[in-house]
Design a protein around this motif. Structure first.
Motif, PDB file in Angstrom:
ATOM      1  N   THR A  43       7.321   5.343 -15.665  1.00 29.98           N
ATOM      2  CA  THR A  43       6.117   5.506 -15.376  1.00 29.98           C
ATOM      3  C   THR A  43       5.450   4.714 -14.316  1.00 29.98           C
ATOM      4  O   THR A  43       5.851   3.236 -14.357  1.00 29.98           O
ATOM      5  CB  THR A  43       5.161   5.770 -16.449  1.00 29.98           C
ATOM      6  OG1 THR A  43       3.927   6.309 -15.904  1.00 29.98           O
ATOM      7  CG2 THR A  43       5.082   4.696 -17.220  1.00 29.98           C
ATOM      8  N   HIS A  44       4.488   4.931 -13.465  1.00 24.63           N
ATOM      9  CA  HIS A  44       3.784   4.072 -12.607  1.00 24.63           C
ATOM     10  C   HIS A  44       2.349   4.709 -12.117  1.00 24.63           C
ATOM     11  O   HIS A  44       2.482   5.752 -12.189  1.00 24.63           O
ATOM     12  CB  HIS A  44       4.439   3.491 -11.468  1.00 24.63           C
ATOM     13  CG  HIS A  44       5.472   4.683 -10.742  1.00 24.63           C
ATOM     14  ND1 HIS A  44       4.924   5.731 -10.215  1.00 24.63           N
ATOM     15  CD2 HIS A  44       6.676   4.837 -10.782  1.00 24.63           C
ATOM     16  CE1 HIS A  44       5.723   6.335  -9.725  1.00 24.63           C
ATOM     17  NE2 HIS A  44       6.835   6.107 -10.266  1.00 24.63           N
ATOM     18  N   ALA A  45       1.591   3.714 -11.910  1.00 29.74           N
ATOM     19  CA  ALA A  45       0.299   4.127 -11.605  1.00 29.74           C
ATOM     20  C   ALA A  45       0.094   4.918 -10.061  1.00 29.74           C
ATOM     21  O   ALA A  45      -0.393   5.853  -9.981  1.00 29.74           O
ATOM     22  CB  ALA A  45      -0.964   2.892 -11.618  1.00 29.74           C
ATOM     23  N   PRO A  46       0.816   4.387  -9.088  1.00 34.22           N
ATOM     24  CA  PRO A  46       0.696   5.205  -7.843  1.00 34.22           C
ATOM     25  C   PRO A  46       1.515   6.498  -8.022  1.00 34.22           C
ATOM     26  O   PRO A  46       2.195   6.879  -8.657  1.00 34.22           O
ATOM     27  CB  PRO A  46       1.648   4.313  -6.773  1.00 34.22           C
ATOM     28  CG  PRO A  46       1.721   2.891  -7.425  1.00 34.22           C
ATOM     29  CD  PRO A  46       1.602   3.277  -8.964  1.00 34.22           C
ATOM     30  N   GLU A  47       0.820   7.490  -7.263  1.00 35.06           N
ATOM     31  CA  GLU A  47       1.224   8.779  -7.313  1.00 35.06           C
ATOM     32  C   GLU A  47       2.479   8.911  -6.208  1.00 35.06           C
ATOM     33  O   GLU A  47       2.861   8.024  -5.497  1.00 35.06           O
ATOM     34  CB  GLU A  47       0.197   9.793  -6.711  1.00 35.06           C
ATOM     35  CG  GLU A  47      -0.250   9.216  -5.581  1.00 35.06           C
ATOM     36  CD  GLU A  47      -1.224  10.466  -4.992  1.00 35.06           C
ATOM     37  OE1 GLU A  47      -1.701  11.539  -5.580  1.00 35.06           O
ATOM     38  OE2 GLU A  47      -1.916   9.981  -3.833  1.00 35.06           O
ATOM     39  N   GLU A  48       3.253   9.770  -6.470  1.00 36.11           N
ATOM     40  CA  GLU A  48       4.628   9.962  -5.939  1.00 36.11           C
ATOM     41  C   GLU A  48       5.032  11.201  -5.483  1.00 36.11           C
ATOM     42  O   GLU A  48       4.836  12.291  -6.397  1.00 36.11           O
ATOM     43  CB  GLU A  48       5.656   9.091  -7.006  1.00 36.11           C
ATOM     44  CG  GLU A  48       7.143   9.168  -6.531  1.00 36.11           C
ATOM     45  CD  GLU A  48       7.842   8.526  -7.654  1.00 36.11           C
ATOM     46  OE1 GLU A  48       8.808   7.713  -7.257  1.00 36.11           O
ATOM     47  OE2 GLU A  48       7.679   8.886  -8.781  1.00 36.11           O
ATOM     48  N   LEU A  87       5.278   6.711  -2.208  1.00 37.98           N
ATOM     49  CA  LEU A  87       4.152   6.382  -3.278  1.00 37.98           C
ATOM     50  C   LEU A  87       3.020   5.980  -2.555  1.00 37.98           C
ATOM     51  O   LEU A  87       3.371   4.976  -1.524  1.00 37.98           O
ATOM     52  CB  LEU A  87       4.674   5.415  -4.415  1.00 37.98           C
ATOM     53  CG  LEU A  87       5.514   5.818  -5.310  1.00 37.98           C
ATOM     54  CD1 LEU A  87       7.134   5.769  -5.023  1.00 37.98           C
ATOM     55  CD2 LEU A  87       5.498   4.935  -6.530  1.00 37.98           C
ATOM     56  N   TRP A  88       1.938   6.519  -2.887  1.00 36.24           N
ATOM     57  CA  TRP A  88       0.656   5.884  -2.253  1.00 36.24           C
ATOM     58  C   TRP A  88       0.006   4.835  -3.343  1.00 36.24           C
ATOM     59  O   TRP A  88      -0.481   5.608  -4.388  1.00 36.24           O
ATOM     60  CB  TRP A  88      -0.219   7.085  -2.153  1.00 36.24           C
ATOM     61  CG  TRP A  88      -1.735   6.661  -1.512  1.00 36.24           C
ATOM     62  CD1 TRP A  88      -2.913   6.970  -2.329  1.00 36.24           C
ATOM     63  CD2 TRP A  88      -2.094   5.920  -0.646  1.00 36.24           C
ATOM     64  NE1 TRP A  88      -3.854   6.436  -1.799  1.00 36.24           N
ATOM     65  CE2 TRP A  88      -3.527   5.796  -0.476  1.00 36.24           C
ATOM     66  CE3 TRP A  88      -1.398   5.328   0.446  1.00 36.24           C
ATOM     67  CZ2 TRP A  88      -4.130   5.098   0.432  1.00 36.24           C
ATOM     68  CZ3 TRP A  88      -2.077   4.678   1.597  1.00 36.24           C
ATOM     69  CH2 TRP A  88      -3.553   4.567   1.182  1.00 36.24           C
ATOM     70  N   ASN A  89       0.046   3.788  -2.911  1.00 40.74           N
ATOM     71  CA  ASN A  89      -0.623   2.798  -4.098  1.00 40.74           C
ATOM     72  C   ASN A  89      -2.324   2.591  -3.616  1.00 40.74           C
ATOM     73  O   ASN A  89      -2.183   1.570  -2.773  1.00 40.74           O
ATOM     74  CB  ASN A  89       0.242   1.552  -4.094  1.00 40.74           C
ATOM     75  CG  ASN A  89      -0.373   0.474  -5.048  1.00 40.74           C
ATOM     76  OD1 ASN A  89      -0.933   0.613  -5.897  1.00 40.74           O
ATOM     77  ND2 ASN A  89       0.054  -0.891  -4.964  1.00 40.74           N
ATOM     78  N   ASP A  90      -3.047   2.971  -4.438  1.00 42.16           N
ATOM     79  CA  ASP A  90      -4.414   2.826  -3.643  1.00 42.16           C
ATOM     80  C   ASP A  90      -5.072   1.696  -4.327  1.00 42.16           C
ATOM     81  O   ASP A  90      -6.377   1.420  -4.078  1.00 42.16           O
ATOM     82  CB  ASP A  90      -5.312   4.014  -3.863  1.00 42.16           C
ATOM     83  CG  ASP A  90      -5.498   4.238  -5.419  1.00 42.16           C
ATOM     84  OD1 ASP A  90      -4.859   3.484  -6.215  1.00 42.16           O
ATOM     85  OD2 ASP A  90      -6.244   5.163  -6.045  1.00 42.16           O
ATOM     86  N   GLY A  91      -4.248   0.857  -4.839  1.00 41.93           N
ATOM     87  CA  GLY A  91      -4.604  -0.356  -5.620  1.00 41.93           C
ATOM     88  C   GLY A  91      -5.163  -0.391  -7.021  1.00 41.93           C
ATOM     89  O   GLY A  91      -5.491  -1.372  -7.732  1.00 41.93           O
ATOM     90  N   ASP A 132       0.803  -1.177  -0.162  1.00 46.73           N
ATOM     91  CA  ASP A 132      -0.038  -0.054   0.041  1.00 46.73           C
ATOM     92  C   ASP A 132       0.872   1.263  -0.067  1.00 46.73           C
ATOM     93  O   ASP A 132       0.411   2.220  -0.510  1.00 46.73           O
ATOM     94  CB  ASP A 132      -1.229  -0.039   1.318  1.00 46.73           C
ATOM     95  CG  ASP A 132      -0.176  -0.218   2.488  1.00 46.73           C
ATOM     96  OD1 ASP A 132       0.858  -0.567   2.488  1.00 46.73           O
ATOM     97  OD2 ASP A 132      -0.938   0.223   3.664  1.00 46.73           O
ATOM     98  N   ILE A 133       2.109   1.200   0.783  1.00 47.13           N
ATOM     99  CA  ILE A 133       2.592   2.248   0.862  1.00 47.13           C
ATOM    100  C   ILE A 133       4.232   1.962   0.262  1.00 47.13           C
ATOM    101  O   ILE A 133       4.663   0.938   0.787  1.00 47.13           O
ATOM    102  CB  ILE A 133       2.771   3.195   2.040  1.00 47.13           C
ATOM    103  CG1 ILE A 133       3.164   2.205   3.178  1.00 47.13           C
ATOM    104  CG2 ILE A 133       1.561   3.900   2.331  1.00 47.13           C
ATOM    105  CD1 ILE A 133       2.967   2.985   4.637  1.00 47.13           C
ATOM    106  N   TRP A 134       4.931   2.738  -0.461  1.00 47.63           N
ATOM    107  CA  TRP A 134       6.131   2.551  -0.883  1.00 47.63           C
ATOM    108  C   TRP A 134       7.116   3.747  -0.697  1.00 47.63           C
ATOM    109  O   TRP A 134       6.947   5.022  -1.115  1.00 47.63           O
ATOM    110  CB  TRP A 134       6.544   2.531  -2.314  1.00 47.63           C
ATOM    111  CG  TRP A 134       5.295   1.424  -2.905  1.00 47.63           C
ATOM    112  CD1 TRP A 134       4.548   0.698  -2.579  1.00 47.63           C
ATOM    113  CD2 TRP A 134       5.438   1.010  -4.413  1.00 47.63           C
ATOM    114  NE1 TRP A 134       3.664  -0.036  -3.302  1.00 47.63           N
ATOM    115  CE2 TRP A 134       4.445   0.192  -4.555  1.00 47.63           C
ATOM    116  CE3 TRP A 134       6.169   1.402  -5.402  1.00 47.63           C
ATOM    117  CZ2 TRP A 134       4.008  -0.427  -5.784  1.00 47.63           C
ATOM    118  CZ3 TRP A 134       5.760   1.029  -6.700  1.00 47.63           C
ATOM    119  CH2 TRP A 134       4.654  -0.127  -6.969  1.00 47.63           C
TER     120      TRP A 134
END
Ligand SMILES: [Fe+2]
Length: 203
Positions: free
Chosen positions: A141-146, A195-199, A123-125
């Motif tokens: 590039t990646h989906a989670p915002e950073e 990074l916040w990975n909200d899924g 969930d968090i990186w």
């Protein structure tokens, strides 16, 4: 019941999240960091991967020592030094050939908390990139915002924009899916990222 977090890792997270929040430059970054900080209160089990360094890590100790008395990031540098022996440093691929030729042997990434990290979770990186001098990182590039917190000289780029130099303590925000990269000049580059990975998906 989960054991309490390793004290060196907890000390680093406290220092890193505090510095990230203080230096964030926009509301989206601040909102992302608030979510990360809230999620970080839940402790996941410590990872089992043995700590590992790479030759480029020889740049780390002098960089952190140079920050020891810095008014903005000195406490963070001390906390980083304390947790550093637990890190698993790895290299990453350059799938599109946008990195410099010396990239494979001249960079390393490590995750404090997140996939493959001291505390593995999805969930968090919160991690770090270290580049030797004169290294260009791959466009990625990646989906989670950073949100980045820069701890050295070095240049960064978002999309097709101009290269910019945040400087020590500088910060910027990568919206989900934006292409971005970084490069070092005559000195090594060290930068934290959260990074916040909200899924929605992970790179
Ligand atoms: Fe990134």
């Amino acid at each position: 019941m989960t054991d309490p977090r390793n004290p060196q890792l907890q000390g680093f997270l406290d220092a890193a999240l505090g510095a990230l929040e203080r230096h964030a430059i926009c509301d989206r970054a601040r909102a992302s960091l608030r979510r990360i900080a809230a999620a970080s209160h839940r402790v996941e089990p410590h990872g089992r991967a043995p700590a590992a360094r790479l030759p480029v890590c020889a740049h780390l100790d002098p960089l952190l020592a140079s920050l020891a008395d810095h008014p903005a990031v000195g406490p963070l540098a001390h906390a980083f030094r304390d947790v550093a022996p637990l890190l698993v440093w790895r290299t990453r691929a350059d799938p599109d050939g946008t990195a410099s030729r010396n990239f494979p042997t001249s960079h390393a990434n490590a995750m404090f908390i997140g996939p493959g990290g001291i505390e593995p979770r999805s969930d968090i990186w919160i991690g770090v990139s270290l580049l030797a001098p004169h290294v260009r990182y791959p466009d990625h590039t990646h989906a989670p915002e950073e949100t980045y917190l820069v701890l050295s000289d070095g240049e960064f780029r978002q999309g097709d924009g101009d290269w910019f130099s945040p400087g020590v303590g500088g910060s910027f925000y990568n919206p989900p899916g934006i292409w971005h990269t970084m490069r070092s000049g005559d000195t090594p580059l060290l930068a934290l990222w959260a990074l916040w990975n909200d899924g929605a998906g992970a790179a």
